[in-house]
Design an enzyme around this catalytic site. Structure first.
Site, PDB file in Angstrom:
ATOM      1  N   GLN A 182       0.805  -1.233   0.000  1.00 43.25           N
ATOM      2  CA  GLN A 182       0.000   0.000   0.000  1.00 43.25           C
ATOM      3  C   GLN A 182       0.834   1.277   0.000  1.00 43.25           C
ATOM      4  O   GLN A 182       0.277   2.359  -0.159  1.00 43.25           O
ATOM      5  CB  GLN A 182      -0.950   0.014   1.207  1.00 43.25           C
ATOM      6  CG  GLN A 182      -2.063  -1.007   1.129  1.00 43.25           C
ATOM      7  CD  GLN A 182      -3.104  -0.682   0.057  1.00 43.25           C
ATOM      8  OE1 GLN A 182      -3.158   0.426  -0.490  1.00 43.25           O
ATOM      9  NE2 GLN A 182      -3.943  -1.651  -0.270  1.00 43.25           N
ATOM     10  N   CYS A 334     -10.048  -7.409   0.501  1.00 47.35           N
ATOM     11  CA  CYS A 334      -9.662  -8.815   0.689  1.00 47.35           C
ATOM     12  C   CYS A 334     -10.395  -9.489   1.837  1.00 47.35           C
ATOM     13  O   CYS A 334     -10.295 -10.688   2.025  1.00 47.35           O
ATOM     14  CB  CYS A 334      -8.173  -8.936   0.940  1.00 47.35           C
ATOM     15  SG  CYS A 334      -7.231  -8.234  -0.387  1.00 47.35           S
TER      16      CYS A 334
HETATM   17  N1  PMP Z   1      -1.041  -6.802   1.142  1.00 50.28           N
HETATM   18  C1  PMP Z   1      -1.716  -5.647   1.281  1.00 50.28           C
HETATM   19  C2  PMP Z   1      -1.343  -4.708   2.378  1.00 50.28           C
HETATM   20  C3  PMP Z   1      -2.767  -5.352   0.420  1.00 50.28           C
HETATM   21  O1  PMP Z   1      -3.457  -4.214   0.566  1.00 50.28           O
HETATM   22  C4  PMP Z   1      -3.105  -6.284  -0.600  1.00 50.28           C
HETATM   23  C5  PMP Z   1      -4.237  -6.007  -1.557  1.00 50.28           C
HETATM   24  N2  PMP Z   1      -5.441  -5.683  -0.936  1.00 50.28           N
HETATM   25  C6  PMP Z   1      -2.352  -7.460  -0.706  1.00 50.28           C
HETATM   26  C7  PMP Z   1      -1.335  -7.681   0.192  1.00 50.28           C
HETATM   27  C8  PMP Z   1      -2.662  -8.483  -1.750  1.00 50.28           C
HETATM   28  O2  PMP Z   1      -2.205  -8.032  -2.998  1.00 50.28           O
HETATM   29  P1  PMP Z   1      -2.583  -8.797  -4.340  1.00 50.28           P
HETATM   30  O3  PMP Z   1      -3.928  -8.306  -4.722  1.00 50.28           O
HETATM   31  O4  PMP Z   1      -1.520  -8.348  -5.301  1.00 50.28           O
HETATM   32  O5  PMP Z   1      -2.504 -10.253  -4.082  1.00 50.28           O
END
Ligand code: PMP
Length: 377
Positions: A182, A334
């Protein structure tokens, strides 16, 4: 539609798309093939992207391992280090992290806990930051095999004290990983200034790049000695044996271009995001007064990320009501089905969690667009 969910994902920058297109059309070679021009062109494109990512992060190109994104990078680093060093007979099998990490760190650590590793989750403060003194004491006591603390929190925007943490891990020579997903493009990240960070995760789609591509940065132990870890994916030995699988050249080129733009525009981006954030916070405070409460700190934070509560208003209902003209989220994309573990870890009650929304800005927004918030009261 006003898109204010840029921490969930960003739109692809037009220059990124343009850079990618040839590798989805005429330049379809496999970079692992040899001699003929299609293969050599693909290889060169991957090498350029690797340099662009290395330049953005202040590391060497051979420390960049392309993955499918930050989820994979986090899994790969945590599982890979745990497996490799415990197999080598490491005296410690402690994995240390915090309770405010992204699920791809937390659930990986939890999984390893079920497989016999010892795990410790440190508490965080009201802004979801770890406490340096607590980290120092715990690290001294546990001598963890791997410690993982995110650089900036995806839900509340706080930055962890990464400079101090890096010094601590430089001094005690223990493995430290940070999920920087982020913060890339929003604060200066220069791994040469933070020798205590041995591993870093990042993702392209948070910085104007495509989805499904990211990087794991694995710092070398010295100029020639690579840090080893057990790969998640075994196979053809791509990516210096860290990550097998035919390289997604178009996505890698997109990540490289997004990284180049993020480096070039860092200062401008930070300035603009800060301006827009201040503008919007002013509107919210003036218009809504004590009907809102801010979860985010006002310093040491990711510019453009605002987490706030609409007192007495259910966040899901509010988001739904606004959804035809503003795209917002209640926290992280997520873990949107469960109440936020980050806000709970930061001491918020269930009621406070259920009235929280996250606004994440982009530097190409205008003040005029944000004026839409004047209508909310
Ligand atoms: N780590 C953080 C702090 C995130 O914000 C995210 C995405 N929401 C991820 C990991 C996962 O990233 P990706 O979508 O590339 O798998």
């Amino acid at each position: 539609m006003l898109y204010l969910d840029n921490s969930a994902t960003t739109k692809i920058h037009p220059d990124v798309l343009e850079a990618m297109l040839p590798y989805l059309q005429e330049e379809y070679g496999n970079p692992s093939s040899k001699f003929y021009s299609l293969a050599e062109n693909a290889k060169k494109a991957v090498a350029t992207a690797r340099e662009q990512v290395a330049q953005l992060l202040g590391c060497d190109p051979d420390e960049v391992v392309f993955t499918s994104g930050a989820t994979e990078s986090n899994n790969m680093i945590i599982k890979g280090v745990a497996d490799y060093y415990s197999h080598k007979g490491s005296s410690s099998n402690y994995l240390l992290t915090s309770s405010a990490e992204h699920p791809s760190v937390l659930e990986t650590v939890e999984f390893l806990g079920e497989r016999g590793y010892k795990t410790r989750l440190l508490d965080v403060d009201t802004f979801a930051r770890v406490d340096l003194q607590n980290v120092k004491e715990t690290v001294t006591q546990l001598q963890p095999l791997l410690t993982s603390f995110m650089w900036g929190n995806n839900e509340i925007g706080s930055l962890n004290p990464i400079g101090e943490l890096s010094k601590l891990f430089t001094a005690n020579n223990l493995f430290f990983h940070t999920d920087a997903t982020q913060v890339i493009g929003k604060i200066p990240v220069n791994l040469r200034k933070h020798s205590g960070i041995r591993f870093l995760s990042m993702s392209a789609h948070k910085i104007g790049g495509p989805k499904g591509i990211g990087a794991a940065i694995i710092r070398k132990q010295s100029k020639e000695i690579f840090t080893r870890l057990t790969p998640l994916l075994h196979g053809g030995g791509q990516e210096n044996n860290y990550r097998s699988g035919t390289l997604a050249v178009h996505n890698i080129v997109g990540l490289g271009k997004a990284a180049e733009l993020a480096s070039q525009k860092l200062e401008e981006n930070v300035k603009r995001l800060t301006q827009l954030e201040n503008y919007l916070v002013d509107i919210l405070k003036t218009n809504l007064g004590n009907k809102i409460a801010f979860n985010s700190d006002d310093h040491d934070k990711i510019p453009g990320l605002i987490s706030l509560q609409f007192i007495g208003v259910n966040n899901e209902l509010l988001l739904k009501k606004l959804s035809s003209f503003i795209a917002l989220s209640s926290g992280s994309a997520c873990s949107s089905s469960k109440p936020s573990h980050v806000l709970s870890a930061a001491g918020k009650t269930l009621e406070e969690v259920r009235q929280t929304i996250r606004i994440t800005l982009a530097s190409d927004l205008s003040e005029k667009e944000l004026d839409l918030f004047r209508a909310i009261n």
